[in-house]
Motif scaffolding. Sequence first.
Motif, PDB file in Angstrom:
ATOM      1  N   ILE A 188      72.468  45.131  28.707  1.00 25.48           N
ATOM      2  CA  ILE A 188      72.808  43.782  29.167  1.00 25.48           C
ATOM      3  C   ILE A 188      73.357  42.963  28.009  1.00 25.48           C
ATOM      4  O   ILE A 188      72.887  43.075  26.880  1.00 25.48           O
ATOM      5  CB  ILE A 188      71.583  43.104  29.832  1.00 25.48           C
ATOM      6  CG1 ILE A 188      71.972  41.789  30.493  1.00 25.48           C
ATOM      7  CG2 ILE A 188      70.438  42.931  28.855  1.00 25.48           C
ATOM      8  CD1 ILE A 188      70.915  41.242  31.449  1.00 25.48           C
ATOM      9  N   ILE A 189      74.383  42.166  28.318  1.00 24.53           N
ATOM     10  CA  ILE A 189      74.990  41.267  27.337  1.00 24.53           C
ATOM     11  C   ILE A 189      74.805  39.846  27.842  1.00 24.53           C
ATOM     12  O   ILE A 189      75.096  39.549  29.004  1.00 24.53           O
ATOM     13  CB  ILE A 189      76.493  41.551  27.157  1.00 24.53           C
ATOM     14  CG1 ILE A 189      76.721  42.950  26.593  1.00 24.53           C
ATOM     15  CG2 ILE A 189      77.139  40.494  26.254  1.00 24.53           C
ATOM     16  CD1 ILE A 189      78.192  43.364  26.545  1.00 24.53           C
TER      17      ILE A 189
ATOM     18  N   SER B 263      65.026  41.579  15.291  1.00 25.54           N
ATOM     19  CA  SER B 263      64.031  41.467  14.223  1.00 25.54           C
ATOM     20  C   SER B 263      64.652  41.342  12.849  1.00 25.54           C
ATOM     21  O   SER B 263      64.106  40.693  11.973  1.00 25.54           O
ATOM     22  CB  SER B 263      63.094  42.680  14.264  1.00 25.54           C
ATOM     23  OG  SER B 263      63.840  43.866  14.143  1.00 25.54           O
ATOM     24  N   SER B 264      65.826  41.911  12.639  1.00 32.72           N
ATOM     25  CA  SER B 264      66.453  41.846  11.320  1.00 32.72           C
ATOM     26  C   SER B 264      67.234  40.561  11.091  1.00 32.72           C
ATOM     27  O   SER B 264      67.763  40.333  10.022  1.00 32.72           O
ATOM     28  CB  SER B 264      67.387  43.045  11.125  1.00 32.72           C
ATOM     29  OG  SER B 264      68.405  43.013  12.104  1.00 32.72           O
TER      30      SER B 264
ATOM     31  N   ALA C 190      75.036  38.293  22.769  1.00 33.75           N
ATOM     32  CA  ALA C 190      73.882  39.085  22.327  1.00 33.75           C
ATOM     33  C   ALA C 190      73.735  40.275  23.262  1.00 33.75           C
ATOM     34  O   ALA C 190      73.768  40.124  24.478  1.00 33.75           O
ATOM     35  CB  ALA C 190      72.618  38.239  22.358  1.00 33.75           C
ATOM     36  N   ILE C 191      73.581  41.470  22.688  1.00 32.83           N
ATOM     37  CA  ILE C 191      73.445  42.680  23.493  1.00 32.83           C
ATOM     38  C   ILE C 191      72.042  43.251  23.343  1.00 32.83           C
ATOM     39  O   ILE C 191      71.485  43.265  22.238  1.00 32.83           O
ATOM     40  CB  ILE C 191      74.512  43.739  23.134  1.00 32.83           C
ATOM     41  CG1 ILE C 191      74.427  44.930  24.086  1.00 32.83           C
ATOM     42  CG2 ILE C 191      74.410  44.168  21.690  1.00 32.83           C
ATOM     43  CD1 ILE C 191      75.640  45.828  24.048  1.00 32.83           C
ATOM     44  N   PHE C 192      71.489  43.687  24.472  1.00 29.50           N
ATOM     45  CA  PHE C 192      70.168  44.305  24.512  1.00 29.50           C
ATOM     46  C   PHE C 192      70.328  45.708  25.069  1.00 29.50           C
ATOM     47  O   PHE C 192      70.945  45.897  26.116  1.00 29.50           O
ATOM     48  CB  PHE C 192      69.216  43.508  25.407  1.00 29.50           C
ATOM     49  CG  PHE C 192      68.837  42.177  24.825  1.00 29.50           C
ATOM     50  CD1 PHE C 192      67.598  42.001  24.228  1.00 29.50           C
ATOM     51  CD2 PHE C 192      69.715  41.107  24.873  1.00 29.50           C
ATOM     52  CE1 PHE C 192      67.245  40.770  23.683  1.00 29.50           C
ATOM     53  CE2 PHE C 192      69.366  39.874  24.329  1.00 29.50           C
ATOM     54  CZ  PHE C 192      68.135  39.715  23.730  1.00 29.50           C
TER      55      PHE C 192
ATOM     56  N   CYS D 177      66.851  43.758  21.331  1.00 36.30           N
ATOM     57  CA  CYS D 177      68.024  42.986  20.924  1.00 36.30           C
ATOM     58  C   CYS D 177      68.710  43.695  19.760  1.00 36.30           C
ATOM     59  O   CYS D 177      68.130  43.861  18.690  1.00 36.30           O
ATOM     60  CB  CYS D 177      67.635  41.571  20.519  1.00 36.30           C
ATOM     61  SG  CYS D 177      69.079  40.559  20.108  1.00 36.30           S
ATOM     62  N   ILE D 178      69.924  44.131  19.992  1.00 37.11           N
ATOM     63  CA  ILE D 178      70.716  44.787  18.958  1.00 37.11           C
ATOM     64  C   ILE D 178      71.367  43.740  18.071  1.00 37.11           C
ATOM     65  O   ILE D 178      71.544  43.943  16.883  1.00 37.11           O
ATOM     66  CB  ILE D 178      71.796  45.695  19.604  1.00 37.11           C
ATOM     67  CG1 ILE D 178      71.151  46.745  20.499  1.00 37.11           C
ATOM     68  CG2 ILE D 178      72.691  46.333  18.552  1.00 37.11           C
ATOM     69  CD1 ILE D 178      70.115  47.605  19.824  1.00 37.11           C
TER      70      ILE D 178
END
Length: 123
Positions: free
Chosen positions: A34-35, A75-76, A88-90, A95-96
Amino acid sequence: MSSPTSCGGGGLSIDEEETAETRIRRLISEHPLIIFSRSSCCMCHVMKKLLATIGVHPTVIELDDHEFASLPRPSSHGSLSSRNLAPAIFIGGTCIGGLESLVALHLSGHLVPKLVEVGVLWV
């Protein structure tokens, strides 16, 4: 949320009583790819084209500016503002990040295995 668009995956259900954060978390859990984007986002278009060349089509949700604050952060990149997270892509609920992170994942050879792992790509 404005204009949810399903570009693959199941249908979208919207409960008007859900908070933006609850709705976003539910959508992330329901869709393995998903984006979240803003309307007319050229970076989202590039993401979709990259993923289409691999053979997958993500669900794309357009968020209002105030709703981006409800997105879980990668996280990064904990210090990124919500403006820097569009799109944002998951993948598989994780979350990538944005376009740069997606391209880096692809160039490193880790994108295809991740897509196979979450079941959106069969090789």
